[in-house]
Design a protein around this motif. Structure first.
Motif, PDB file in Angstrom:
ATOM      1  N   MET A  10     -27.494 -12.808 -22.091  1.00 21.72           N
ATOM      2  CA  MET A  10     -28.030 -12.886 -22.907  1.00 21.72           C
ATOM      3  C   MET A  10     -29.107 -11.599 -23.244  1.00 21.72           C
ATOM      4  O   MET A  10     -29.814 -10.959 -22.597  1.00 21.72           O
ATOM      5  CB  MET A  10     -29.253 -14.345 -23.467  1.00 21.72           C
ATOM      6  CG  MET A  10     -29.059 -14.411 -25.053  1.00 21.72           C
ATOM      7  SD  MET A  10     -30.129 -15.902 -25.845  1.00 21.72           S
ATOM      8  CE  MET A  10     -28.263 -16.735 -25.498  1.00 21.72           C
ATOM      9  N   ARG A  58     -31.895  -9.430 -24.353  1.00 27.17           N
ATOM     10  CA  ARG A  58     -32.968  -9.468 -24.080  1.00 27.17           C
ATOM     11  C   ARG A  58     -33.730  -8.747 -25.230  1.00 27.17           C
ATOM     12  O   ARG A  58     -33.747  -7.137 -25.784  1.00 27.17           O
ATOM     13  CB  ARG A  58     -33.836  -8.066 -23.212  1.00 27.17           C
ATOM     14  CG  ARG A  58     -35.203  -8.232 -22.125  1.00 27.17           C
ATOM     15  CD  ARG A  58     -35.696  -7.311 -21.221  1.00 27.17           C
ATOM     16  NE  ARG A  58     -37.359  -7.802 -21.067  1.00 27.17           N
ATOM     17  CZ  ARG A  58     -38.413  -7.063 -21.427  1.00 27.17           C
ATOM     18  NH1 ARG A  58     -38.089  -6.000 -21.705  1.00 27.17           N
ATOM     19  NH2 ARG A  58     -38.852  -7.358 -20.502  1.00 27.17           N
ATOM     20  N   ASP A  83     -37.821 -14.009 -23.246  1.00 22.69           N
ATOM     21  CA  ASP A  83     -36.322 -13.882 -22.242  1.00 22.69           C
ATOM     22  C   ASP A  83     -36.356 -15.710 -22.356  1.00 22.69           C
ATOM     23  O   ASP A  83     -35.013 -15.852 -22.528  1.00 22.69           O
ATOM     24  CB  ASP A  83     -36.597 -13.029 -21.113  1.00 22.69           C
ATOM     25  CG  ASP A  83     -36.672 -11.847 -21.593  1.00 22.69           C
ATOM     26  OD1 ASP A  83     -36.735 -10.945 -22.269  1.00 22.69           O
ATOM     27  OD2 ASP A  83     -36.833 -11.097 -19.896  1.00 22.69           O
ATOM     28  N   THR A 102     -35.372 -17.372 -25.476  1.00 24.36           N
ATOM     29  CA  THR A 102     -33.903 -16.525 -26.230  1.00 24.36           C
ATOM     30  C   THR A 102     -32.977 -16.687 -25.076  1.00 24.36           C
ATOM     31  O   THR A 102     -31.559 -17.942 -25.876  1.00 24.36           O
ATOM     32  CB  THR A 102     -33.968 -15.325 -25.794  1.00 24.36           C
ATOM     33  OG1 THR A 102     -35.410 -13.998 -26.911  1.00 24.36           O
ATOM     34  CG2 THR A 102     -33.003 -14.615 -25.907  1.00 24.36           C
ATOM     35  N   ASP A 103     -32.305 -17.276 -23.806  1.00 21.80           N
ATOM     36  CA  ASP A 103     -31.913 -17.777 -23.930  1.00 21.80           C
ATOM     37  C   ASP A 103     -31.811 -19.388 -23.068  1.00 21.80           C
ATOM     38  O   ASP A 103     -30.698 -19.891 -23.236  1.00 21.80           O
ATOM     39  CB  ASP A 103     -32.451 -17.598 -21.557  1.00 21.80           C
ATOM     40  CG  ASP A 103     -32.234 -16.609 -21.544  1.00 21.80           C
ATOM     41  OD1 ASP A 103     -31.776 -15.614 -21.926  1.00 21.80           O
ATOM     42  OD2 ASP A 103     -32.681 -15.963 -20.134  1.00 21.80           O
TER      43      ASP A 103
END
Length: 249
Positions: free
Chosen positions: A1, A3, A111, A114-115
């Protein structure tokens, strides 16, 4: 995904000559009342200064302006002096004060959020590393202190600007209601200086009556997930109206 670059933004008021956080954060963005811009620029030439619109009044409205302006943002208070590694044994080096490492810790949390698809992220709210639970280094629901909380694009959250304080409890609950989970890295705590007693900032506005009324309002809005804090061995003295959150999942 992909960054996402996280903007690190600090709401500040009445502390132009005492922004402690800039020692930890390179390229810190300071969001301040328009009438204080000149003073902040004078004392903080290494920072980017952003003026709030005149209609923005109070810390809750300031935070709303920030999440409206910066799509991927980590909000940090102006009195952060270090990050503490909660898993480090007594006697070892446990404080992080290097700006590069601080930035890496914040960006890494963004991060991970987000993942996993989380829209809100942050760190442990621990006064003492003895309260750190080593087999629970991360969490997915809980209270995120507004002094060090991040939001990612698409969070669809908004502050209730009628709250004079307690906006972090409100947003923690609203996020669980709307997005179901967040990412909390319990391994790290942000260390502040002089909360409730330092000059300027929220202490210009916060009162005991505000805390009591906010707790009642939060209970009416979110129910019994809002708990009245009780004295513990780690914190025996509490301000009237202090509260915490406890989610059933």
């Amino acid at each position: 995904m992909e960054r996402k670059a996280i903007s690190i933004v600090c709401p500040s008021k009445g502390r132009a000559n005492n922004v402690l956080t800039k020692k930890l954060i390179e390229d810190l963005i300071l969001v301040v009342p328009a009438y204080e811009v000149e003073a902040y620029e004078e004392h903080n030439p290494e920072c980017t200064i952003v003026a709030e619109p005149e209609h923005v009044r109070g810390i809750t409205a300031s935070r709303q302006f920030i999440i409206d302006t910066f799509p991927n943002v980590f909000m940090i208070d102006d009195d952060i002096v270090s990050i503490r590694k909660n898993w480090i044994e007594k006697g070892e080096e446990y404080l992080v004060q290097d700006p590069d490492e601080v930035n890496d810790i914040i960006q890494r949390a963004g991060d991970i959020a987000t993942d996993i698809g989380a829209k809100m992220f942050g760190f442990a709210n621990l006064r003492d590393p003895l309260h750190y639970v080593s087999h629970k280094p991360i969490g997915f629901t809980g209270y995120l202190n507004a002094s060090y909380t991040g939001y990612l694009e698409g969070h669809e959250l908004a502050y209730d600007v009628s709250y004079p304080e307690g906006e972090d409890h409100y947003m923690s609950c609203l996020n669980v209601y709307k997005n179901r989970y967040m990412f909390i890295d319990h391994r790290y705590s942000f260390v502040t200086q002089g909360n409730f007693v330092a000059e300027g900032g929220c202490n210009l506005d916060r009162t005991k009556e505000d805390m009591l009324l906010t707790t009642l309002k939060l209970r009416k809005t979110f129910g019994d997930v809002i708990k009245i804090k009780k004295p513990t061995a780690g914190k025996s003295k509490l301000r009237e109206g202090e509260r915490t959150v406890s989610f059933p999942f």
